[in-house]
Design an enzyme around this catalytic site. Structure first.
Site, PDB file in Angstrom:
ATOM      1  N   SER A  60      36.743 109.804  87.630  1.00 56.01           N
ATOM      2  CA  SER A  60      35.846 109.802  88.874  1.00 56.01           C
ATOM      3  C   SER A  60      34.493 110.231  88.691  1.00 56.01           C
ATOM      4  O   SER A  60      33.564 109.691  89.134  1.00 56.01           O
ATOM      5  CB  SER A  60      36.524 111.093  89.771  1.00 56.01           C
ATOM      6  OG  SER A  60      36.967 112.110  88.834  1.00 56.01           O
ATOM      7  N   HIS A  80      47.134 116.943  92.074  1.00 56.59           N
ATOM      8  CA  HIS A  80      47.133 117.470  90.878  1.00 56.59           C
ATOM      9  C   HIS A  80      48.252 118.458  90.499  1.00 56.59           C
ATOM     10  O   HIS A  80      48.734 119.353  91.299  1.00 56.59           O
ATOM     11  CB  HIS A  80      45.669 118.511  90.442  1.00 56.59           C
ATOM     12  CG  HIS A  80      45.400 118.659  89.174  1.00 56.59           C
ATOM     13  ND1 HIS A  80      46.258 119.369  88.414  1.00 56.59           N
ATOM     14  CD2 HIS A  80      44.361 117.947  88.432  1.00 56.59           C
ATOM     15  CE1 HIS A  80      45.746 119.218  87.179  1.00 56.59           C
ATOM     16  NE2 HIS A  80      44.636 118.630  87.072  1.00 56.59           N
ATOM     17  N   ALA A 129      34.704 120.434  88.673  1.00 58.29           N
ATOM     18  CA  ALA A 129      35.357 119.550  87.740  1.00 58.29           C
ATOM     19  C   ALA A 129      35.631 120.273  86.334  1.00 58.29           C
ATOM     20  O   ALA A 129      34.594 120.789  85.596  1.00 58.29           O
ATOM     21  CB  ALA A 129      34.625 118.402  87.414  1.00 58.29           C
ATOM     22  N   GLN A 130      36.563 120.284  85.736  1.00 55.59           N
ATOM     23  CA  GLN A 130      37.083 120.969  84.631  1.00 55.59           C
ATOM     24  C   GLN A 130      37.039 120.030  83.362  1.00 55.59           C
ATOM     25  O   GLN A 130      36.392 120.192  82.433  1.00 55.59           O
ATOM     26  CB  GLN A 130      38.182 121.868  84.770  1.00 55.59           C
ATOM     27  CG  GLN A 130      38.204 123.070  85.718  1.00 55.59           C
ATOM     28  CD  GLN A 130      39.468 123.900  85.997  1.00 55.59           C
ATOM     29  OE1 GLN A 130      40.469 123.285  85.104  1.00 55.59           O
ATOM     30  NE2 GLN A 130      39.382 124.805  86.410  1.00 55.59           N
ATOM     31  N   GLY A 131      37.776 118.924  83.697  1.00 56.92           N
ATOM     32  CA  GLY A 131      38.380 118.260  82.736  1.00 56.92           C
ATOM     33  C   GLY A 131      37.180 117.528  81.739  1.00 56.92           C
ATOM     34  O   GLY A 131      36.749 117.767  80.786  1.00 56.92           O
ATOM     35  N   LEU A 186      27.631 115.184  92.143  1.00 57.94           N
ATOM     36  CA  LEU A 186      27.143 114.132  90.903  1.00 57.94           C
ATOM     37  C   LEU A 186      26.644 112.974  91.356  1.00 57.94           C
ATOM     38  O   LEU A 186      25.466 112.608  91.132  1.00 57.94           O
ATOM     39  CB  LEU A 186      28.024 114.021  89.860  1.00 57.94           C
ATOM     40  CG  LEU A 186      27.577 112.961  88.767  1.00 57.94           C
ATOM     41  CD1 LEU A 186      26.621 113.545  87.878  1.00 57.94           C
ATOM     42  CD2 LEU A 186      28.876 112.822  87.657  1.00 57.94           C
ATOM     43  N   GLU A 197      33.247 110.080  95.399  1.00 55.64           N
ATOM     44  CA  GLU A 197      34.754 110.060  96.038  1.00 55.64           C
ATOM     45  C   GLU A 197      34.744 109.368  97.304  1.00 55.64           C
ATOM     46  O   GLU A 197      35.892 109.035  97.603  1.00 55.64           O
ATOM     47  CB  GLU A 197      35.268 111.404  95.728  1.00 55.64           C
ATOM     48  CG  GLU A 197      36.791 111.612  96.106  1.00 55.64           C
ATOM     49  CD  GLU A 197      37.319 112.804  95.990  1.00 55.64           C
ATOM     50  OE1 GLU A 197      36.683 113.803  95.329  1.00 55.64           O
ATOM     51  OE2 GLU A 197      38.358 113.101  96.536  1.00 55.64           O
ATOM     52  N   HIS A 206      44.173 116.805  95.420  1.00 54.09           N
ATOM     53  CA  HIS A 206      43.080 116.980  94.671  1.00 54.09           C
ATOM     54  C   HIS A 206      42.140 115.943  94.689  1.00 54.09           C
ATOM     55  O   HIS A 206      40.959 116.075  94.679  1.00 54.09           O
ATOM     56  CB  HIS A 206      43.773 116.970  93.080  1.00 54.09           C
ATOM     57  CG  HIS A 206      42.906 117.043  91.988  1.00 54.09           C
ATOM     58  ND1 HIS A 206      41.957 118.097  91.640  1.00 54.09           N
ATOM     59  CD2 HIS A 206      42.320 116.104  90.863  1.00 54.09           C
ATOM     60  CE1 HIS A 206      41.295 117.999  90.694  1.00 54.09           C
ATOM     61  NE2 HIS A 206      41.495 116.882  90.217  1.00 54.09           N
ATOM     62  N   ARG A 249      44.381 107.505  90.312  1.00 48.35           N
ATOM     63  CA  ARG A 249      43.231 107.593  89.457  1.00 48.35           C
ATOM     64  C   ARG A 249      43.538 108.162  88.069  1.00 48.35           C
ATOM     65  O   ARG A 249      44.407 109.060  87.767  1.00 48.35           O
ATOM     66  CB  ARG A 249      42.303 108.498  90.132  1.00 48.35           C
ATOM     67  CG  ARG A 249      40.854 108.626  89.254  1.00 48.35           C
ATOM     68  CD  ARG A 249      40.087 109.899  89.790  1.00 48.35           C
ATOM     69  NE  ARG A 249      40.627 110.923  90.068  1.00 48.35           N
ATOM     70  CZ  ARG A 249      40.389 112.059  89.333  1.00 48.35           C
ATOM     71  NH1 ARG A 249      39.821 112.047  88.340  1.00 48.35           N
ATOM     72  NH2 ARG A 249      41.072 113.184  89.829  1.00 48.35           N
ATOM     73  N   GLU A 271      43.819 113.533  78.180  1.00 43.36           N
ATOM     74  CA  GLU A 271      44.159 113.899  79.453  1.00 43.36           C
ATOM     75  C   GLU A 271      45.492 112.623  79.890  1.00 43.36           C
ATOM     76  O   GLU A 271      45.418 111.709  78.914  1.00 43.36           O
ATOM     77  CB  GLU A 271      43.462 113.902  80.706  1.00 43.36           C
ATOM     78  CG  GLU A 271      42.381 115.168  80.481  1.00 43.36           C
ATOM     79  CD  GLU A 271      41.352 115.245  81.587  1.00 43.36           C
ATOM     80  OE1 GLU A 271      41.816 115.263  82.899  1.00 43.36           O
ATOM     81  OE2 GLU A 271      39.970 115.218  81.183  1.00 43.36           O
ATOM     82  N   ARG A 310      49.373 111.721  86.417  1.00 51.12           N
ATOM     83  CA  ARG A 310      49.656 112.769  87.470  1.00 51.12           C
ATOM     84  C   ARG A 310      50.600 112.326  88.670  1.00 51.12           C
ATOM     85  O   ARG A 310      51.309 113.358  89.179  1.00 51.12           O
ATOM     86  CB  ARG A 310      48.308 112.816  88.310  1.00 51.12           C
ATOM     87  CG  ARG A 310      47.236 113.644  87.417  1.00 51.12           C
ATOM     88  CD  ARG A 310      46.113 113.988  88.078  1.00 51.12           C
ATOM     89  NE  ARG A 310      45.236 114.436  86.980  1.00 51.12           N
ATOM     90  CZ  ARG A 310      44.051 114.613  87.019  1.00 51.12           C
ATOM     91  NH1 ARG A 310      43.453 114.256  88.294  1.00 51.12           N
ATOM     92  NH2 ARG A 310      43.245 114.916  86.034  1.00 51.12           N
TER      93      ARG A 310
HETATM   94  C1  SIN Z   1      41.527 118.252  85.260  1.00 60.57           C
HETATM   95  O1  SIN Z   1      40.752 118.789  84.427  1.00 60.57           O
HETATM   96  O2  SIN Z   1      42.755 118.422  85.113  1.00 60.57           O
HETATM   97  C2  SIN Z   1      40.817 117.588  86.528  1.00 60.57           C
HETATM   98  C3  SIN Z   1      40.241 116.437  85.866  1.00 60.57           C
HETATM   99  C4  SIN Z   1      40.189 115.372  86.933  1.00 60.57           C
HETATM  100  O3  SIN Z   1      40.375 115.510  88.087  1.00 60.57           O
HETATM  101  O4  SIN Z   1      39.879 114.021  86.507  1.00 60.57           O
END
Ligand code: SIN
Length: 532
Positions: free
Chosen positions: A386, A239, A46-48, A15, A370, A346, A381, A116, A285
């Site tokens: 991020s 993570h 990246a999922q979240g 990104l 990063e 992670h 974080r 989250e 986390r």
């Molecule tokens: C997640 O989807 O848990 C990862 C998102 C992140 O690392 O900010």
């Protein structure tokens, strides 16, 4: 040796790199060097999503406070405010480029915001559970259409070139770098007025990681070898929930799953997080990863479980299509049974010391994403901050660069010196050292540390670095040996930074100093002579 000339050189195609390139392309010719297929980056996985205080009921203040609290008050508040308050405008940029974020079906145009750990409210813009993939595909399309951008894949950076290294008079300046063209097996130089390091993180330093294979800390290692200050490397985020399955390669189960009500349980079926933190499974986390580690070690278990079986298959398939399908592939139906999970490396909160505008201590060199340490993340974080940082800082870096006088370097970059290097007949050394280094980091520099473990790790890493250096000089360079050299450099930086911190804070937890030191927390900073 071929030397290519561009106005701007961007190293990395995640990104931060792609957004820097798109913004810089308005002002000159850009080269984006990507070391594997251009799509391969942490951003792509990246999922979240992207944390952004965009909801009318949210505020920049609340987002800043959440960031400071999760960062164990080591985050720089001014930096956090600058990045967070720029979020909504940068989200608009992404949307203008064609990136679509999920909206709530029953609420017209409102964004569907995810929750989250550590966020005091729903704040995460997402595209299902493949936010990164959707974003990167769109940005790569925009880059491909852009006549001012040349993107070359399989072009791996070896080292930065500075006028200081070339013994030129005056203040040292970055003028580009040496690259290995993996398709041709040749080394070339790229010369540029400005260079942006957007090489991402270094999860591969650890045996178990949620990161893709490209995450070998190349930018951090190169900047350190160029003599730049590297900050806060002890803060490695693990993570808490990666799928535990021999074939799953630490596939990430997004924190957003816990945001939708998933609960962590141990092998006895007990929801254990409440014993560690009143926020339960949605604690930040560092707390959750440590709790899982403790639970596994005290019970002698190899994993814990994440249970969201109270939600319907219909909901899970819509909200988490990628995770749902991946779990099924490995034999777990998340709508019917708890999923086995373990923590894995992670995200690196530390990196090349840089401003919000990407400026580093070396003229002509900018760092974002990063690979950079701006001060936003502090000791831990906040989830999904991020991508926000990558987006805002790459934009600021491009704006800053565009305002600077652009003088193309005229000094020749000398041809790469092969000396007596020959093709390797000992590739087993790379394989062996790769495994040894990553196992050493996992065993001695993981979630819980001690002085003894760190000392043990540093001794081994130093030996390995010596051996890698001999190998690097004796044989023709390959991508594998370059990556090994870089993870070894990053490993040494993590251990040395961890030794400098005589307290436990955020992600750095040591049994020898289990408390936070009182007073204003300070950063760790390593700055060595060029050459490393
Ligand atoms: C997640 O989807 O848990 C990862 C998102 C992140 O690392 O900010």
């Amino acid at each position: 040796m071929t030397t290519l000339d561009y106005d701007y050189l961007v190293i990395g195609s995640g990104l931060a790199g792609l957004m820097a390139a798109l913004n810089l392309s308005r002002h000159g010719r850009v080269m984006v060097a990507s070391k594997k297929e251009a799509v391969e980056s942490n951003s792509n996985y990246a999922q979240g999503g992207i944390a952004c205080a965009i909801d009318p009921e949210d505020s920049f203040d609340e987002h800043v406070q959440d960031t400071m609290k999760v960062g164990a008050y080591l985050s720089n508040e001014e930096v956090a405010r600058a990045i967070i308050s720029s979020g909504p405008a940068r989200i608009q940029d992404l949307e203008a480029l064609g990136v679509a974020f999920e909206r709530r079906e029953s609420h017209g145009e409102d964004y569907d915001l995810g929750q989250e750990g550590g966020h005091s409210r729903r704040r995460v813009l997402h595209a299902g559970d493949i936010t990164g993939q959707r974003m990167i595909r769109v940005l790569l399309d925009r880059v491909a259409e852009n006549a001012n951008i040349t993107l070359r894949d399989h072009l791996m950076a070896i080292d930065l070139v500075t006028t200081g290294w070339l013994k030129q008079p005056g203040e040292s300046r970055c003028i580009g770098g040496y690259f290995l063209d993996q398709k041709k097996g040749e080394i070339l130089a790229i010369r540029s007025s400005f260079t942006v390091l957007a090489t991402g993180g270094a999860g591969k330093v650890y045996l178990y990681t949620s990161n893709p294979d490209v995450a070998t800390g190349d930018g951090i290692a190169m900047a350190w070898r160029a003599g730049l200050p590297i900050k806060n490397m002890e803060f490695v985020q693990f993570h808490p929930t990666c799928l535990y399955h021999p074939a799953a390669k630490s596939f990430l189960i997004s924190e957003a799953v816990r945001g939708e009500g998933a609960v962590l349980i141990n092998t006895a079926g007990e929801s254990f997080m409440e014993r560690y933190d009143s926020r339960g499974s949605l604690a930040p986390r560092d707390v959750v990863a440590r709790a899982i580690d403790n639970e596994m070690k005290t019970r002698g278990d190899t994993c814990v479980y994440l249970d969201i079986s109270h939600r319907s298959a219909r909901f899970l398939k819509k909200r988490f299509p990628n995770i749902y399908a991946a779990c099924l592939k490995y034999g777990f139906n998340m709508a019917k049974q708890p999923i086995p999970v373990v923590p894995a490396a992670h995200y690196f909160c530390g990196g090349v010391e840089a401003g919000v505008d990407g400026r580093t201590a070396l003229k002509g060199l900018f760092a974002c994403g990063e690979a950079a340490c701006t001060g936003l993340h502090g000791a831990n974080r906040l989830a999904s901050n991020s991508l926000l940082e990558a987006l805002v800082c790459s934009h600021r870096a491009a704006e800053t660069i565009a305002q600077m006088p652009r003088e193309h370097p005229t000094v020749e970059i000398p041809a790469w010196r092969y000396n007596d290097a020959v093709p390797s007949d000992e590739a087993v050394v790379v394989e062996h050292n790769w495994n040894e280094l990553r196992t050493c980091m996992w065993d001695y520099v993981g979630i819980v540390r001690t002085n003894k473990r760190l000392e043990r790790a540093l001794r081994r890493i130093n030996n390995l670095r010596q051996e890698i250096r001999q190998y690097y000089l004796a044989y023709l360079v390959t991508a594998d040996v370059l990556e090994l050299r870089n993870i070894a450099a990053v490993a040494a930086l993590v251990v040395r930074s961890a030794m400098l911190r005589r307290e436990s804070r955020g992600l750095h937890y040591t049994l020898d100093y289990p408390q936070e030191l009182p007073g204003t927390p300070t950063d760790t900073r390593i700055c060595d002579q060029p050459g490393g």
